[in-house]
Design an enzyme around this catalytic site. Structure first.
Site, PDB file in Angstrom:
ATOM      1  N   ASP A  21       0.659  -1.310   0.007  1.00 16.60           N
ATOM      2  CA  ASP A  21       0.049  -0.149   0.196  1.00 16.60           C
ATOM      3  C   ASP A  21       0.766   1.504   0.035  1.00 16.60           C
ATOM      4  OD1 ASP A  21      -2.296   1.458  -0.115  1.00 16.60           O
ATOM      5  OD2 ASP A  21      -2.717   1.114   2.159  1.00 16.60           O
ATOM      6  N   ASN A  69     -11.288  -2.364  -5.172  1.00 17.64           N
ATOM      7  CA  ASN A  69     -10.379  -1.480  -6.196  1.00 17.64           C
ATOM      8  C   ASN A  69     -10.925  -1.219  -7.462  1.00 17.64           C
ATOM      9  OD1 ASN A  69      -7.303  -2.721  -4.817  1.00 17.64           O
ATOM     10  ND2 ASN A  69      -8.133  -0.925  -4.172  1.00 17.64           N
TER      11      ASN A  69
END
Ligand code: IPE
Ligand code: IPE
Ligand code: MG
Length: 252
Positions: A21, A69
């Site tokens: 991330d 996502n």
């Protein structure tokens, strides 16, 4: 400190999972497009994979794209899918040279055709490799994985192939995408976020968690070794008390 040199080679985790991330924030801080962050993050995938292979971590699972996502802007989603295709194509030779086997978890059927085909090709061409297994979590959702497992178990029950007494940890594990793969002993998340984001909910039940503020594109081999070093200095009690673990050590 040189973390690699200070690792206990008899206590290397068999499976490490990473939530990669911080690509977007890394790029933003540099005044770049988010996709530049994703592209630079590929370097860190190489770093983590090499580091894992060098110390004989058998399974490395990387969270590359979640079902959530898809909610990102279309241009970013398209860019990520293109990056996946080019990266797999470019890295295939190197995966084979390094004896790495590629696998995926997640609903890869719903990825764009080009992506799915490139992945299937790489999975097939690396299938006989015996080194580290690189597991890409793609279009992955832990809740979806568990729901699909429940449906299959319910079907087997309905068809009379299993009874209620057969529902145990092993049966559930064997119906997940990760069937046959040991649960990760260690899960790393970069970028400073302290959450799981729908990743491996069942499999992480007793994993050690390592959170680092480093953005994924800045993550290097030494950061991976540091996480392993810290893991080795944790006490994994599994519900017991520390004194009992010392007794168990003595009986080894
Ligand atoms: C992780 O980086 C990559 C993916 C989720 C595909 P992000 O893109 O989430 O980066 P941040 O969290 O916005 O910085
Ligand atoms: C988790 O990161 C998914 C991946 C790394 C692929 P996100 O950046 O999507 O997670 P949230 O939205 O911050 O929870
Ligand atoms: Mg993020």
């Amino acid at each position: 400190m040189n973390y690699k040199e200070n690792l206990d080679t008899s206590n290397i985790p068999e499976h490490v999972a990473i939530i990669m991330d911080g690509n977007g924030r890394w790029a933003k801080e540099k005044g770049q497009m988010r996709l530049v962050g994703h592209a630079t993050g590929v370097e860190s995938v190489r770093e983590a994979l090499t580091a894992a292979s060098e110390i004989n971590v058998k399974y490395l699972t990387l969270y590359a794209f979640s079902t959530e996502n898809w909610n990102r802007p279309k241009s970013e989603v398209d860019g990520l899918m293109d990056l996946l295709v080019t990266t797999i194509a470019n890295e295939l030779e190197s995966l084979n040279n390094n004896d790495v086997r590629l696998m995926t978890i997640g609903n890869t059927d719903d990825l764009p055709d080009g992506c799915r085909n490139e992945l299937l090709k790489a999975i097939e061409k690396t299938a006989n490799n015996k080194g580290t297994v690189l597991i890409l979590a793609l279009n992955y959702s832990a809740k979806l994985e568990i729901k699909e497992a429940i449906k299959r178990i319910a079907k087997e029950y309905k068809e009379g192939n299993i009874g209620l007494e057969d529902v145990n940890d092993e049966l559930v594990s064997n119906h997940l995408y990760t069937a046959g793969i040991p649960d990760p002993e260690l899960m790393i998340r970069t970028s400073g976020e302290i959450r799981i984001s729908n990743f491996l909910l069942w499999q992480l039940a007793y994993s050690e968690l390592h959170f680092t503020p480093i953005y994924w594109p800045d993550f290097k081999k030494e950061d991976f070794y540091k996480a392993i070093y810290e893991y080795q200095n944790r006490e994994r009690r599994f519900g017991r008390i520390g004194e009992q673990l010392n007794e168990l050590d003595k009986n080894d």
